[in-house]
Design a protein around this motif. Sequence first.
Motif, PDB file in Angstrom:
ATOM      1  N   PRO A  77      39.603  43.737  42.455  1.00 39.56           N
ATOM      2  CA  PRO A  77      40.020  43.270  43.788  1.00 39.56           C
ATOM      3  C   PRO A  77      39.888  41.767  44.005  1.00 39.56           C
ATOM      4  O   PRO A  77      40.707  41.179  44.706  1.00 39.56           O
ATOM      5  CB  PRO A  77      39.089  44.043  44.732  1.00 39.56           C
ATOM      6  CG  PRO A  77      38.768  45.297  44.000  1.00 39.56           C
ATOM      7  CD  PRO A  77      38.725  44.931  42.549  1.00 39.56           C
ATOM      8  N   VAL A  78      38.873  41.133  43.395  1.00 37.14           N
ATOM      9  CA  VAL A  78      38.681  39.696  43.669  1.00 37.14           C
ATOM     10  C   VAL A  78      39.899  38.879  43.227  1.00 37.14           C
ATOM     11  O   VAL A  78      40.164  37.794  43.767  1.00 37.14           O
ATOM     12  CB  VAL A  78      37.384  39.174  43.028  1.00 37.14           C
ATOM     13  CG1 VAL A  78      37.495  39.107  41.508  1.00 37.14           C
ATOM     14  CG2 VAL A  78      37.013  37.805  43.601  1.00 37.14           C
ATOM     15  N   TRP A  79      40.687  39.427  42.278  1.00 31.61           N
ATOM     16  CA  TRP A  79      41.869  38.688  41.828  1.00 31.61           C
ATOM     17  C   TRP A  79      42.938  38.599  42.905  1.00 31.61           C
ATOM     18  O   TRP A  79      43.843  37.763  42.829  1.00 31.61           O
ATOM     19  CB  TRP A  79      42.390  39.262  40.508  1.00 31.61           C
ATOM     20  CG  TRP A  79      41.525  38.732  39.412  1.00 31.61           C
ATOM     21  CD1 TRP A  79      40.364  39.276  38.947  1.00 31.61           C
ATOM     22  CD2 TRP A  79      41.679  37.488  38.742  1.00 31.61           C
ATOM     23  NE1 TRP A  79      39.791  38.458  38.012  1.00 31.61           N
ATOM     24  CE2 TRP A  79      40.584  37.353  37.866  1.00 31.61           C
ATOM     25  CE3 TRP A  79      42.643  36.462  38.777  1.00 31.61           C
ATOM     26  CZ2 TRP A  79      40.421  36.239  37.039  1.00 31.61           C
ATOM     27  CZ3 TRP A  79      42.482  35.364  37.957  1.00 31.61           C
ATOM     28  CH2 TRP A  79      41.384  35.255  37.103  1.00 31.61           C
ATOM     29  N   HIS A  80      42.821  39.425  43.913  1.00 28.85           N
ATOM     30  CA  HIS A  80      43.720  39.270  45.073  1.00 28.85           C
ATOM     31  C   HIS A  80      43.547  37.868  45.659  1.00 28.85           C
ATOM     32  O   HIS A  80      44.528  37.191  45.983  1.00 28.85           O
ATOM     33  CB  HIS A  80      43.389  40.343  46.119  1.00 28.85           C
ATOM     34  CG  HIS A  80      44.197  40.213  47.375  1.00 28.85           C
ATOM     35  ND1 HIS A  80      45.557  40.442  47.421  1.00 28.85           N
ATOM     36  CD2 HIS A  80      43.841  39.855  48.643  1.00 28.85           C
ATOM     37  CE1 HIS A  80      46.010  40.240  48.647  1.00 28.85           C
ATOM     38  NE2 HIS A  80      44.988  39.881  49.407  1.00 28.85           N
ATOM     39  N   ALA A  81      42.288  37.424  45.756  1.00 25.45           N
ATOM     40  CA  ALA A  81      42.031  36.077  46.286  1.00 25.45           C
ATOM     41  C   ALA A  81      42.356  35.009  45.255  1.00 25.45           C
ATOM     42  O   ALA A  81      42.946  33.968  45.573  1.00 25.45           O
ATOM     43  CB  ALA A  81      40.571  35.956  46.721  1.00 25.45           C
ATOM     44  N   LEU A  82      41.996  35.271  44.005  1.00 23.98           N
ATOM     45  CA  LEU A  82      42.158  34.231  42.989  1.00 23.98           C
ATOM     46  C   LEU A  82      43.634  33.954  42.681  1.00 23.98           C
ATOM     47  O   LEU A  82      43.979  32.893  42.176  1.00 23.98           O
ATOM     48  CB  LEU A  82      41.395  34.613  41.713  1.00 23.98           C
ATOM     49  CG  LEU A  82      39.875  34.842  41.934  1.00 23.98           C
ATOM     50  CD1 LEU A  82      39.188  35.245  40.636  1.00 23.98           C
ATOM     51  CD2 LEU A  82      39.214  33.604  42.542  1.00 23.98           C
TER      52      LEU A  82
END
Length: 469
Positions: A208-213
């Motif tokens: 999920p953090v890759w949504h931001a990255l």
Amino acid sequence: MRTLIKNGTVVTASDTFVADVWIEGGRIVALTHPAGRERAGSPTREIDATGQYIIPGGIDAHTHLDMPFGGTNSVDDFESGTVAAAHGGTTTIIDFAIQKKGGTLTEALDTWHAKAEGKAAIDYGFHMIATDVPPNQLEEMAKIVREGVTSFKLFMAYPGVLLLDDQSIFRAMLRAGEIGALICMHAEHGLPIDVLVQRALAEGHTAPVWHALSRPEVAEATGTERAIALAEMAKVPVYIVHLSAQRALERVMEARDRGLPAYAETCPQYLFCSEDDLRGKPEGEGEGEFEGAKFVCTPPLRPKHHQEHLWRGLRNHDLQVVSTDHCPFCMKGQKELGRGDFSKIPNGMPGIETRLHLLWEAVRERKISMNRFVEITSTAPAKIFGLYPRKGNICIGADADVVVWDPEKRFELSHKNLHMRADYAAFEGKTVIGAPSHVFSRGELIVEHDKFLSRPGRGHFLRRGTFSL
Ligand code: URP
Ligand code: ZN
Ligand code: ZN
């Protein structure tokens, strides 16, 4: 029925004063000094607001109830969503009708009326999301405005789904200027974002953090700058929705410093959550890194240091509104669609019920004043979206959408206490101080001490006025 709310302190966007509030026929009919209570007549119902504040009902100008998105539907419909809103002191929402690509605006509006009618427990209006702006649709925009839907949301993001090209955006802006409508912009530069998303997935980044990255701050800043530039060329006001980050805010500030009618809202998730939430939990705790899916919304949560810029923007009136962008999905069956591919996690977070609780924390911490709290949660959205002075103020003649706010009431923002249908709470475990004790909508007491007293379907559709700031 003549209701008296006595012994409370009225807080508006501009003033704080002790007054008795008299309600009759769904409206506020008098504000009187307690010393003259005897002369003011006799009520049929009295609410004692000793030690409490009397504020205008919250207006949430950005919600997505029963919305098809990411291969599923936001899990609150107009019944559960508006009942939850009422519990949190919000008495008006403005939701988004969505034009189907190739469909008409009228069809979209009819669809959203059908979703809300018989279900909404509080008053509601609609914005229109235009996904297609052929030249022959410009006349239909005027028709929609005459029906009281006086703002259009356009997307610079979500290619192939919602994204509009600059020519369509510019055409819609010119037309909006002619008919008194306001353009609300999702201002992220969507095409390069899509490349970053595909590259991240190809490199095996699925969490999920890759949504931001893959949706960097600069993509929002350039989107915001472009939206403002197009609005400047079209000589129309523009309202940036769900602004999340410092550089996008700076673009709005520059525009406002140049005297342009640029407005922007932020949302509680950007003020209280951060990219760290998207990283989830350590392996073995809950869902591990996939816990971050609870916090996937667009624009994404940013590193924590952005928060102080957003608070300063709210204090300095560079940001005018805090709305929720309530777009709830359950972890089970919905967010989990994106297990193994962050780009398939339905975007959005629950929040319609907890906005006032969270922002009151900021009042307690002296980040904003009580009057500014009222302004950003009620008065400003009423003014910007053509509902003022019927909504958004405690004044004679206004709809009696009134919240008695207990500044000492402790409330745990946990899933077990909330009425939103998502199967998780974003602030699970957090206890706030300050919550509604009584919520009136058009004079009807709909929530008393956390008990819902009314019925779904009582909410009225609000025909909003054209943009007039
Ligand atoms: O994540 C979000 N914001 N979901 C709702 C759609 C939108 O762009 O507002
Ligand atoms: Zn958006
Ligand atoms: Zn939204």
